[in-house]
Structure formats: structure tokens, C-alpha cells
Design an enzyme around this catalytic site. Structure first.
Site, PDB file in Angstrom:
ATOM      1  N   GLY A   9       0.785  -1.222   0.000  1.00 29.62           N
ATOM      2  CA  GLY A   9       0.000   0.000   0.000  1.00 29.62           C
ATOM      3  C   GLY A   9       0.813   1.265   0.000  1.00 29.62           C
ATOM      4  O   GLY A   9       0.366   2.306  -0.513  1.00 29.62           O
ATOM      5  N   ASP A  10       2.022   1.203   0.576  1.00 29.57           N
ATOM      6  CA  ASP A  10       2.856   2.410   0.657  1.00 29.57           C
ATOM      7  C   ASP A  10       3.815   2.510  -0.527  1.00 29.57           C
ATOM      8  O   ASP A  10       4.818   3.248  -0.454  1.00 29.57           O
ATOM      9  CB  ASP A  10       3.627   2.430   1.986  1.00 29.57           C
ATOM     10  CG  ASP A  10       4.548   1.222   2.154  1.00 29.57           C
ATOM     11  OD1 ASP A  10       4.430   0.260   1.349  1.00 29.57           O
ATOM     12  OD2 ASP A  10       5.381   1.239   3.078  1.00 29.57           O
ATOM     13  N   GLU A  11       3.527   1.799  -1.615  1.00 25.04           N
ATOM     14  CA  GLU A  11       4.339   1.885  -2.836  1.00 25.04           C
ATOM     15  C   GLU A  11       3.400   2.187  -4.009  1.00 25.04           C
ATOM     16  O   GLU A  11       3.056   1.304  -4.807  1.00 25.04           O
ATOM     17  CB  GLU A  11       5.109   0.575  -3.058  1.00 25.04           C
ATOM     18  CG  GLU A  11       6.083   0.261  -1.930  1.00 25.04           C
ATOM     19  CD  GLU A  11       6.713  -1.134  -2.050  1.00 25.04           C
ATOM     20  OE1 GLU A  11       6.579  -1.746  -3.125  1.00 25.04           O
ATOM     21  OE2 GLU A  11       7.325  -1.587  -1.062  1.00 25.04           O
ATOM     22  N   ASN A  69       2.562  -9.807  -0.190  1.00 25.59           N
ATOM     23  CA  ASN A  69       3.646 -10.479  -0.893  1.00 25.59           C
ATOM     24  C   ASN A  69       4.381 -11.472   0.003  1.00 25.59           C
ATOM     25  O   ASN A  69       5.509 -11.880  -0.297  1.00 25.59           O
ATOM     26  CB  ASN A  69       4.648  -9.462  -1.457  1.00 25.59           C
ATOM     27  CG  ASN A  69       5.413 -10.024  -2.645  1.00 25.59           C
ATOM     28  OD1 ASN A  69       4.881 -10.814  -3.428  1.00 25.59           O
ATOM     29  ND2 ASN A  69       6.683  -9.630  -2.785  1.00 25.59           N
ATOM     30  N   GLU A 191      11.187  -3.221  -9.368  1.00 26.67           N
ATOM     31  CA  GLU A 191      11.368  -2.093  -8.454  1.00 26.67           C
ATOM     32  C   GLU A 191      11.648  -0.870  -9.326  1.00 26.67           C
ATOM     33  O   GLU A 191      12.703  -0.776  -9.969  1.00 26.67           O
ATOM     34  CB  GLU A 191      12.530  -2.369  -7.505  1.00 26.67           C
ATOM     35  CG  GLU A 191      12.372  -3.635  -6.660  1.00 26.67           C
ATOM     36  CD  GLU A 191      11.416  -3.441  -5.492  1.00 26.67           C
ATOM     37  OE1 GLU A 191      11.032  -2.281  -5.217  1.00 26.67           O
ATOM     38  OE2 GLU A 191      11.073  -4.439  -4.830  1.00 26.67           O
TER      39      GLU A 191
END
Length: 364
Positions: A9-11, A69, A191
């Protein structure tokens, strides 16, 4: 192929870039050759946010604060084996993979700049290079993304901008390895930004940095590997056979309806492709795969007898499995009864003739 963003959620960068990618493809179809190639030839599924609750809460985990994940079944350790205990998002992804049979996938993350490929873990939890059976193909896929990127391939930390997951840092219960192992889907973990939550003003630049990488990775499904269809030689029926590459311990299934398949392979290799199907003789062919994709079709010969072949053609669709055996028994019983009836009728018809012959002999 599928793209999945915002697993954590924070990505949120992947979430935003996938929305921009979808818009770009729609806006440039029939204008840009790469957009047209992708829209015309690839079933591309885009899931901008796998974890909308985590995004709203601006945290890594979902509404239950579970790292999605790390929530998939693992090949090395007995974790997450209870299907009922998986998070709703995990269940949805697993069902999606089982339903769609994707050839390839990529999930977009933040916090580094590298294209990561399987395996993500090791048998003893130690950190070292642990490649999958398709390691060469995964390296090729990761390199496509990295070298199409603005500067990913220039990384000093990751040679060529790619890394084996277990060599970077081992994780367990990840989506990447599960997709490959259980769904036959070649997945990368991308990434795409050193900053997990950058300023919104940076998004157009980040999209430009990643746009050709995302497009070229999708287009590689059309441009590389082998694809084809599999048919039976006796009646041309599509066969959902198993496709294997000799020397690579990984197989894929042709689709049930059309018996078509797509097998990703690194270009420039000499491969023996093998098709197998219960009830049919296996077929194989040797190919030299160049830089372009190759069509490899198979026609498989049945190993069943001619009479069984006839019966299967007539009845396999309506009487599968044990019902077919019951049908055969009924047919044999009816044939036996009919033969007995004919024999009895012949005896009855011959009896008057035998009596007449006997009387004639007595009269003489």
C-alpha cells in the site's frame, strides 16, 4: 500478460504508472506501431492496485495489516498452505491466474531500481543465487525491462540492473514464485523507483523513464519464444497437451478450448520441444530459436485401436469417463441377446425341415 501495481500500500508509483500506461495505449492505438502491436496481439490485463486498503491507509499491509507479498503458498516451507486463511486479495489473484492462464506477469514495487526474477527464496533461508529452471529466460526478460529503462541498467548495485531474488534478499510466500511454479506464469518483480512515495509532480518523469520498459516487456511476448497449436491426427481435434523443453524442468499446458500455447524462451538457443498427451504418442521437434518468435505446431497420433477410436469419436463428448464403460457393457449385452435370438430362430426354422426329411426316409 498481466501488470499488477500497488501490492504494498505504501508503494503507489506502480499504481499511477499503470493507469498512465492504459491511457497511453488507448490514445496511441493505430497511431504508434508499438501500441498497435500490443493491442492487436496481446491480451494485456492491468490491475493498478492490488492493495487499495493499504493505499488508503498509506501502509505496507492490507486492511488486516498483512503483507500480501508474503501470503502465497511457498515451495520451500509449509507456510500459507491453508486456502481458507489467505487474504481476500491473495485469493482473488490466485483465482485470476487459474482462470486466465497468463503467459507472463510483472508486479510493480518501489524502494529500489532493479528487475528481480525467481527464485525469491532458498531451501535453507541463506542468501545466494538460486535460479529457477527457466533462469536464462528470466534473465532475458529482466534485461529487456532494464535496458529499455532510462537508467536502470546503469545500476552500480545490480549489474545490468537485474537481480536474482534469493541473491538480493530471500523472501517466502511471495507472489512471483507462486505464479511461476503453480500457474506457469513467468513473473518479474519490478522495483521502479528509489523513492516509495515521491511527489506527484515526479510522476510524468517516472512514467517516461519506465514507459518503453513496460511496452517492450509486453511486446516481447509477440516477438520472442515459441507458440502454436496442437491437434489430433485422426480427426483434427484440438488437444490441450503438455509442452515441455528437454533439459528444462518446467512445463506449460495448451489451452483447453483452442489448444494454443505460448512458451517463453531466451533467443539464440537450440531447443527440443516435446508435446505429450494421455492417449496419444508424444511428439518432439528440435529448433534453433533466433531473435524472432517461432511457430511450432504439433499433430499427435492416437495410441488407441481403430474400434475405440470410432467409439470415442461417436460418444466421448456425451458419455465421458465411467458412463462410457457402462455403455460398452450394455452394447455387449444387447449384441449377445440379439445373437441368441438369431440362433434360436434358426433352430426353430430348421426343425420342420429335419422332421420332413426324417419322414421321407422312413417312407422309403
Amino acid at each position: 500478460m498481466q501488470y499488477i501495481g500497488n501490492v504494498h500500500g505504501d508503494e503507489p508509483v506502480g499504481r499511477e504508472l499503470l493507469i498512465l500506461l492504459a491511457n497511453w495505449l488507448c490514445d496511441n492505438y493505430m497511431k504508434d506501431p508499438l501500441a498497435t502491436l500490443i493491442v492487436d496481439n496481446v491480451h494485456l490485463h492491468i490491475l493498478p492496485s492490488m492493495n487499495p486498503d493499504g493505499f488508503s491507509l498509506r501502509r505496507r499491509g492490507n486492511a488486516n495489516n498483512i503483507d500480501l507479498n508474503r501470503d502465497f503458498p511457498d515451495q520451500f516451507f509449509p507456510i500459507n498452505d491453508d486456502p481458507g486463511a489467505h487474504q481476500p486479495e491473495t485469493k482473488a489473484i490466485m483465482h485470476w491466474l487459474e482462470e486466465m492462464h497468463f503467459t507472463a506477469s510483472a508486479s510493480l514495487h518501489g524502494g529500489a531500481l532493479v528487475a528481480n526474477y525467481p527464485w525469491d527464496g532458498t531451501e535453507n533461508k541463506r542468501k545466494y543465487y538460486y535460479g529457477s529452471p527457466d533462469d536464462e529466460t528470466f534473465r532475458h526478460m529482466a534485461s529487456i525491462y532494464s535496458h529499455s529503462h532510462h537508467n536502470m541498467s546503469l545500476s552500480e548495485e545490480f549489474p545490468g540492473g537485474i537481480t536474482n531474488g534469493a541473491y538480493w534478499y530471500p523472501i517466502y510466500g511471495g507472489m512471483q514464485d507462486w505464479n511461476y511454479l503453480h500457474a506457469g506464469c513467468f513473473e518479474l518483480t519490478l522495483e521502479i523507483s528509489d523513492d516509495k512515495w515521491p511527489n506527484a509532480r515526479e510522476l510524468p518523469t517516472l512514467f517516461e523513464y519506465n514507459k518503453m520498459s513496460m511496452l517492450n516487456l509486453v511486446a516481447s511476448l509477440v516477438k520472442t519464444g515459441i507458440h502454436g497449436r496442437i491437434f489430433s491426427s485422426d480427426e483434427g481435434r484440438p488437444l490441450p497437451a503438455l509442452i515441455a523443453i528437454k533439459g528444462i524442468n518446467s512445463t506449460i499446458h495448451a489451452r483447453e478450448a483452442l489448444a494454443d500455447y505460448h512458451r517463453l524462451l531466451a533467443p539464440g538457443g537450440d531447443y527440443e520441444v516435446v508435446a505429450t498427451m494421455p492417449g496419444y504418442k508424444s511428439r518432439s521437434t528440435r529448433i534453433m530459436l533466433g531473435e524472432e518468435a517461432m511457430t511450432v505446431d504439433f499433430v499427435m497420433d492416437p495410441v488407441i485401436t481403430p474400434i475405440n477410436s470410432f467409439l470415442q469419436r461417436g460418444w466421448s463428448c456425451s458419455l465421458p469417463g465411467p458412463h462410457l464403460e457402462v455403455f460398452f457393457i450394455l452394447v455387449l449385452v444387447l449384441v449377445s441377446v440379439f445373437l441368441c435370438f438369431l440362433l434360436k430362430r434358426r433352430v426353430v426354422l430348421n426343425y420342420p425341415k429335419q422332421r420332413q426329411t426324417k419322414r421321407s426316409v422312413l417312407g422309403v
